[in-house]
Design an enzyme around this catalytic site. Structure first.
Site, PDB file in Angstrom:
ATOM      1  N   LYS A  54       0.842  -1.202   0.000  1.00 62.72           N
ATOM      2  CA  LYS A  54       0.000   0.000   0.000  1.00 62.72           C
ATOM      3  C   LYS A  54       0.874   1.248   0.000  1.00 62.72           C
ATOM      4  CE  LYS A  54      -3.703  -2.491   2.298  1.00 62.72           C
ATOM      5  NZ  LYS A  54      -4.230  -2.928   3.590  1.00 62.72           N
ATOM      6  N   GLN A  98      -4.163  -1.275   9.876  1.00 62.37           N
ATOM      7  CA  GLN A  98      -4.007  -2.624   9.322  1.00 62.37           C
ATOM      8  C   GLN A  98      -4.513  -3.663  10.326  1.00 62.37           C
ATOM      9  OE1 GLN A  98      -2.862  -3.334   6.088  1.00 62.37           O
ATOM     10  NE2 GLN A  98      -3.576  -5.380   6.593  1.00 62.37           N
ATOM     11  N   ASP A 121     -10.420   2.845   4.581  1.00 62.23           N
ATOM     12  CA  ASP A 121     -10.892   1.499   4.269  1.00 62.23           C
ATOM     13  C   ASP A 121     -12.409   1.419   4.138  1.00 62.23           C
ATOM     14  OD1 ASP A 121      -8.950  -0.425   3.835  1.00 62.23           O
ATOM     15  OD2 ASP A 121      -8.466  -0.598   5.971  1.00 62.23           O
TER      16      ASP A 121
END
Ligand code: NAD
Length: 283
Positions: A54, A98, A121
């Protein structure tokens, strides 16, 4: 093989090219880059790879990344304080926590501290609610990628039968809502569904997100269907989808490969979310 392959790498490259343009326009207009803060707690090997990918994707597409790598024993309160600081940092437009988090940290509690406007997200209750109500917001990246892949076939979704296998909050449920929003008739199957093939055989669009290698075989698929394989199952170091590619590709009209399908699209849609969030924060 009958099916056309939906190439996630090529499609992701197109999305990223547009994101890069938009990110550069943002820099030009506002005098700073859009920014993503990525927080990793602990040393989960898979998470480290995802985070690295990412961050690299950000760098390649004119998005600044801020990387916070915290030890496994980080106290919950310290993580909360970091998130609060990032929420008010004007250089940070998106915050990515994460997952999974170590067992002593409550995932639900931590996520609830992320500002919904910086929810890169699209996992937060507010954004999930916005999706359900049809309001604008930041949406989960994998479902967004799935929808782009379906649209890339040029086939109509309106009025079609769609079946989603898997009902997780991050893939199955939001994908079903997005398909519903595109006027598909949506059926959700899950681990308690008796014989999901009774449903999948009628699906014009079949999305499989169960995390079970080779769960769906050619005899469970309608001729000409669009089949999106979300599964990522690592066996002996090799990546497999939830769809038995060879038998399904003989029947389906379109199919996504694993690797090279939904995975690259998820990263591309994350980048898109950052620029969307940055632009919305300026409005
Ligand atoms: P999850 O474990 O949270 O949910 C799995 C869902 O599948 C559950 O709702 C369960 O009811 C259903 N299921 C399990 N076994 C089943 C069966 N035999 N028949 C029917 N339904 C069944 O998983 P998730 O987070 O939604 O992820 C699903 C898969 O997608 C995993 O392999 C994951 O690694 C992969 N994934 C890939 C990406 C990507 O970017 N490519 C992103 C997220 C998840």
């Amino acid at each position: 093989m009958k099916a056309q392959i939906i190439d996630g790498v090529a499609l992701a490259a197109k999305v990223k090219a547009q994101v890069k343009k938009d990110a550069e326009n943002f820099l030009h207009q506002f005098g700073r880059k859009t920014g993503l803060a990525v927080i990793l707690v602990g040393d989960n090997a898979a998470s480290q790879i995802y985070v690295r990918n990412k961050i690299r994707a950000c760098e390649e597409n004119s998005i600044q990344s801020f990387h916070f790598c915290l030890p496994e024993n980080t106290p919950e309160q310290q993580l909360i304080e970091l998130i609060i600081r990032l929420n008010s940092d004007p250089n940070v437009d998106g915050i990515l926590m994460q997952l999974p988090l170590p067992a002593h940290i409550s995932q639900a509690k931590i996520l609830s501290y992320i500002s919904p406007q910086k929810d890169a997200d699209g996992f937060l209750a507010v954004n999930a609610g916005n999706l359900m109500l049809g309001y604008p917001g930041l949406n989960a990246c994998t479902p967004c990628g799935i929808i782009e892949m379906i649209k890339s076939t040029g086939q109509a979704v309106d009025g079609k039968q769609a079946v989603v296998i898997g009902r997780s909050n991050i893939v199955g449920k939001p994908t079903a809502l997005m398909l519903l929003d595109l006027n598909a008739t949506v059926t959700m199957c899950h681990s308690r569904t008796h014989n999901f093939a009774n449903f999948s055989r009628h699906a014009d669009i079949l999305v499989v997100a169960a995390g079970r290698k080779g769960l769906v075989t050619g005899d469970m698929v309608k001729a000409g269907a669009i089949v999106i394989d979300v599964g990522m199952n690592r066996v002996d170091g090799k990546l497999y989808g939830d769809v038995d590619f060879d038998s399904v590709a003989d029947v389906a009209g379109y199919i996504t490969p694993v690797p090279g399908g939904v995975g690259p699209m998820t990263v591309a849609m994350l980048l898109k979310n950052i620029v969307t969030a940055a632009t919305a924060l300026k409005l």
